[in-house]
Design an enzyme around this catalytic site. Sequence first.
Site, short mmCIF file in Angstrom:
data_model
loop_
_atom_site.label_atom_id
_atom_site.label_comp_id
_atom_site.label_asym_id
_atom_site.label_seq_id
_atom_site.Cartn_x
_atom_site.Cartn_y
_atom_site.Cartn_z
N SER A 1 4.60 -17.30 6.03
CA SER A 1 5.83 -16.59 5.67
C SER A 1 5.85 -16.22 4.19
CB SER A 1 7.08 -17.38 6.07
OG SER A 1 7.28 -18.48 5.23
N ASN B 1 0.80 -22.00 -7.20
CA ASN B 1 1.15 -22.63 -5.93
C ASN B 1 2.67 -22.63 -5.81
OD1 ASN B 1 0.82 -24.22 -3.51
ND2 ASN B 1 1.45 -26.03 -4.69
N ASP C 1 0.33 -30.74 -7.32
CA ASP C 1 1.68 -30.36 -7.81
C ASP C 1 1.93 -30.72 -9.27
OD1 ASP C 1 2.21 -29.59 -5.15
OD2 ASP C 1 2.96 -31.57 -4.62
N GLY D 1 -1.40 -22.56 8.88
CA GLY D 1 -0.40 -21.89 8.04
C GLY D 1 0.30 -20.73 8.74
N HIS E 1 5.78 -25.01 -4.15
CA HIS E 1 6.09 -26.32 -3.56
C HIS E 1 7.56 -26.28 -3.12
CE1 HIS E 1 5.99 -30.61 -2.91
NE2 HIS E 1 7.10 -30.72 -3.60
C1 GRF Z 1 5.88 -23.57 2.13
O1 GRF Z 1 6.98 -24.36 2.38
C2 GRF Z 1 5.33 -23.84 0.74
O2 GRF Z 1 6.31 -24.28 -0.15
C3 GRF Z 1 4.32 -24.93 0.99
O3 GRF Z 1 3.76 -24.64 2.23
C4 GRF Z 1 4.69 -23.91 3.02
C5 GRF Z 1 3.99 -22.69 3.51
O4 GRF Z 1 4.80 -21.97 4.41
N1 GRF Z 1 3.36 -25.01 -0.08
P1 GRF Z 1 4.38 -20.54 4.89
O5 GRF Z 1 3.02 -20.68 5.58
O6 GRF Z 1 4.27 -19.67 3.68
O7 GRF Z 1 5.43 -20.09 5.82
#
Ligand code: GRF
Length: 212
Positions: free
Chosen positions: A17, A111, A154, A14, A113
């Site tokens: 961001s 969460n 989801d 991860g 998405h």
């Molecule tokens: C994001 O696009 C979120 O929608 C999905 O995972 C990604 C995580 O990105 N669930 P980041 O690690 O937060 O940059």
Amino acid sequence: MKPVNIAVLVSGHGRGSNLQAIIDATRDGRVEGRVALVIGTRDGAPAMDRARSNGIPAAEVAPKAFSSDTEYAARIVNLLHEYNADLVCLAGYMRILPSKVIDAYRWRVMNIHPGLIPLFCGKGMYGEHVHQAAIDYGVKVSGCTVHFVDEHYDSGPIILQKVVSVEEGDTAGDLAARVLAEEHKAYPEAIQLFAEGRLKVDGRIVHILPKP
Ligand code: GRF
């Protein structure tokens, strides 16, 4: 109103961001709360480093280190209690959260998405797969969804969504970048609604109560 104590869960590699967007919002007052803890499935993930460089404790809880899902769940719940978490935010957590955690934090796990649920979501729909599917289908808008987490991918009640346009010639990367900018606004907004006690779950519907 007491400031909300947030735990953020991330997976694998991860990048963090959304974690950073949440931290920033707690620090500039858009969210009345603080990120108390980050739990990740793998130490060394950029999101874990980001937590530590922001002075936030980051705990590795690797599912494979536990002999059962129940033990994995118990470790997460213990940490959440230890850090007095009020709200759990999944941000790039790629697994189904064990039901014991969901039960312990019913309608207190969110969460995000990168698509407009119920489109382009569910098992296998993550990252660029979502954006490529949207482009291949020919939709003219896409966006992101913040929702409460239930036992399926989801599928929990939707808190808020933000929409972006899909432009002629977009690659999945172009669309991902446009959606990500909206994710960084949507997650803090949803958390602040929670902090203000304005989210009321009624079956599938999340009612957003007026500001007191
Ligand atoms: C994001 O696009 C979120 O929608 C999905 O995972 C990604 C995580 O990105 N669930 P980041 O690690 O937060 O940059």
